[in-house]
Design a protein around this motif. Structure first.
Motif, PDB file in Angstrom:
ATOM      1  N   ASP A   7       0.838  -1.191   0.000  1.00 44.54           N
ATOM      2  CA  ASP A   7       0.000   0.000   0.000  1.00 44.54           C
ATOM      3  C   ASP A   7       0.878   1.249   0.000  1.00 44.54           C
ATOM      4  OD1 ASP A   7      -2.210   1.571   0.021  1.00 44.54           O
ATOM      5  OD2 ASP A   7      -2.722   1.209   2.108  1.00 44.54           O
ATOM      6  N   ALA A   8       0.558   2.177  -0.875  1.00 47.64           N
ATOM      7  CA  ALA A   8       1.342   3.405  -1.006  1.00 47.64           C
ATOM      8  C   ALA A   8       0.563   4.594  -0.468  1.00 47.64           C
ATOM      9  CB  ALA A   8       1.722   3.627  -2.471  1.00 47.64           C
ATOM     10  N   ASP A   9       0.098   4.484   0.761  1.00 51.89           N
ATOM     11  CA  ASP A   9      -0.649   5.598   1.327  1.00 51.89           C
ATOM     12  C   ASP A   9       0.129   6.211   2.479  1.00 51.89           C
ATOM     13  OD1 ASP A   9      -0.818   3.895   3.415  1.00 51.89           O
ATOM     14  OD2 ASP A   9      -2.959   3.593   3.316  1.00 51.89           O
ATOM     15  N   ASN A  10      -0.528   7.003   3.249  1.00 52.58           N
ATOM     16  CA  ASN A  10       0.151   7.704   4.334  1.00 52.58           C
ATOM     17  C   ASN A  10      -0.219   7.120   5.694  1.00 52.58           C
ATOM     18  OD1 ASN A  10       1.949   9.604   5.222  1.00 52.58           O
ATOM     19  ND2 ASN A  10       0.436  11.226   5.404  1.00 52.58           N
ATOM     20  N   ARG A  11      -0.536   5.822   5.742  1.00 50.87           N
ATOM     21  CA  ARG A  11      -0.837   5.168   7.018  1.00 50.87           C
ATOM     22  C   ARG A  11       0.460   4.779   7.721  1.00 50.87           C
ATOM     23  NH1 ARG A  11      -5.226   0.722   5.267  1.00 50.87           N
ATOM     24  NH2 ARG A  11      -3.933   0.695   3.445  1.00 50.87           N
ATOM     25  N   PRO A  12       0.408   4.627   9.044  1.00 48.07           N
ATOM     26  CA  PRO A  12       1.617   4.237   9.756  1.00 48.07           C
ATOM     27  C   PRO A  12       1.991   2.782   9.470  1.00 48.07           C
ATOM     28  CG  PRO A  12      -0.231   4.311  11.282  1.00 48.07           C
ATOM     29  CD  PRO A  12      -0.721   4.844   9.962  1.00 48.07           C
ATOM     30  N   GLY A  13       3.274   2.506   9.532  1.00 51.53           N
ATOM     31  CA  GLY A  13       3.765   1.146   9.347  1.00 51.53           C
ATOM     32  C   GLY A  13       4.146   0.852   7.928  1.00 51.53           C
ATOM     33  N   GLY A  14       4.589  -0.359   7.718  1.00 54.88           N
ATOM     34  CA  GLY A  14       5.011  -0.795   6.400  1.00 54.88           C
ATOM     35  C   GLY A  14       4.789  -2.286   6.267  1.00 54.88           C
ATOM     36  N   CYS A  15       5.530  -2.908   5.383  1.00 52.13           N
ATOM     37  CA  CYS A  15       5.424  -4.329   5.127  1.00 52.13           C
ATOM     38  C   CYS A  15       6.770  -4.968   5.467  1.00 52.13           C
ATOM     39  CB  CYS A  15       5.065  -4.543   3.659  1.00 52.13           C
ATOM     40  SG  CYS A  15       4.572  -6.219   3.255  1.00 52.13           S
ATOM     41  N   GLN A  16       6.770  -5.948   6.343  1.00 51.79           N
ATOM     42  CA  GLN A  16       7.987  -6.655   6.746  1.00 51.79           C
ATOM     43  C   GLN A  16       8.139  -7.910   5.895  1.00 51.79           C
ATOM     44  OE1 GLN A  16      10.308  -6.013   9.124  1.00 51.79           O
ATOM     45  NE2 GLN A  16       9.374  -4.287  10.128  1.00 51.79           N
ATOM     46  N   PHE A  17       9.370  -8.191   5.484  1.00 53.04           N
ATOM     47  CA  PHE A  17       9.669  -9.379   4.694  1.00 53.04           C
ATOM     48  C   PHE A  17      10.739 -10.205   5.382  1.00 53.04           C
ATOM     49  CE2 PHE A  17       7.910  -6.520   1.624  1.00 53.04           C
ATOM     50  CZ  PHE A  17       7.243  -7.338   0.740  1.00 53.04           C
ATOM     51  N   LEU A  18      10.541 -11.519   5.377  1.00 56.73           N
ATOM     52  CA  LEU A  18      11.557 -12.480   5.790  1.00 56.73           C
ATOM     53  C   LEU A  18      11.817 -13.361   4.568  1.00 56.73           C
ATOM     54  CD1 LEU A  18      10.126 -13.511   9.261  1.00 56.73           C
ATOM     55  CD2 LEU A  18      12.108 -12.073   8.850  1.00 56.73           C
ATOM     56  N   LEU A  19      13.088 -13.559   4.237  1.00 58.74           N
ATOM     57  CA  LEU A  19      13.462 -14.286   3.036  1.00 58.74           C
ATOM     58  C   LEU A  19      14.433 -15.414   3.343  1.00 58.74           C
ATOM     59  CD1 LEU A  19      14.241 -11.124   0.884  1.00 58.74           C
ATOM     60  CD2 LEU A  19      12.091 -12.403   0.913  1.00 58.74           C
ATOM     61  N   ARG A  20      14.363 -16.490   2.574  1.00 62.08           N
ATOM     62  CA  ARG A  20      15.375 -17.541   2.663  1.00 62.08           C
ATOM     63  C   ARG A  20      15.447 -18.266   1.318  1.00 62.08           C
ATOM     64  NH1 ARG A  20      12.258 -21.867   6.553  1.00 62.08           N
ATOM     65  NH2 ARG A  20      10.651 -22.396   5.046  1.00 62.08           N
ATOM     66  N   LEU A  21      16.651 -18.661   0.956  1.00 64.31           N
ATOM     67  CA  LEU A  21      16.877 -19.501  -0.199  1.00 64.31           C
ATOM     68  C   LEU A  21      17.033 -20.928   0.280  1.00 64.31           C
ATOM     69  CD1 LEU A  21      19.467 -17.524  -2.341  1.00 64.31           C
ATOM     70  CD2 LEU A  21      17.120 -18.034  -2.963  1.00 64.31           C
ATOM     71  N   ARG A  22      16.476 -21.865  -0.477  1.00 69.49           N
ATOM     72  CA  ARG A  22      16.671 -23.272  -0.105  1.00 69.49           C
ATOM     73  C   ARG A  22      16.655 -24.129  -1.362  1.00 69.49           C
ATOM     74  NH1 ARG A  22      11.643 -26.012   0.044  1.00 69.49           N
ATOM     75  NH2 ARG A  22       9.917 -24.541  -0.039  1.00 69.49           N
ATOM     76  N   ARG A  23      17.301 -25.265  -1.260  1.00 70.56           N
ATOM     77  CA  ARG A  23      17.313 -26.230  -2.360  1.00 70.56           C
ATOM     78  C   ARG A  23      16.078 -27.112  -2.260  1.00 70.56           C
ATOM     79  NH1 ARG A  23      23.218 -26.687  -1.519  1.00 70.56           N
ATOM     80  NH2 ARG A  23      24.076 -25.594  -3.309  1.00 70.56           N
ATOM     81  N   PHE A  24      15.546 -27.475  -3.425  1.00 70.17           N
ATOM     82  CA  PHE A  24      14.420 -28.404  -3.466  1.00 70.17           C
ATOM     83  C   PHE A  24      14.925 -29.823  -3.346  1.00 70.17           C
ATOM     84  CE2 PHE A  24      12.337 -24.976  -6.094  1.00 70.17           C
ATOM     85  CZ  PHE A  24      11.488 -24.581  -5.104  1.00 70.17           C
TER      86      PHE A  24
END
Length: 91
Positions: free
Chosen positions: A74-91
């Protein structure tokens, strides 16, 4: 990004956008290898509308070759943001 041997997520990355109306899309993709997946957890850290279509805690989507993960932020003026957790893994 290193492939983690114990399949743990790395440190969180926070995305907070400006005050224009609407959403912007963040697309995460993997290319060049078919044996690697990028697991993406994302959640709002303020107003619940900051991340479009986020999943319940502990769930994630996986991007792999030919199958990106797109998150609406969301690109508005509300407080907060979006948190991301990432990981690479082999199948």
């Amino acid at each position: 990004m290193p492939i983690r041997p114990f399949q743990t997520f790395g440190p969180s990355v926070r995305v907070d956008t400006d005050n224009r109306s609407g959403y912007c899309n963040l697309t995460l993709a993997v290319s060049g290898r078919s044996d690697i997946g990028l697991d993406v957890q994302f959640y709002p850290d303020g107003d619940a509308g900051q991340c479009k279509n986020y999943l319940p805690a502990g769930q994630y989507r996986t991007a792999y070759a030919g199958n990106p993960v797109t998150v609406g932020i969301d690109a508005d003026n509300r407080p907060g943001g979006c948190q991301f957790l990432l990981r690479l893994r082999r199948f």
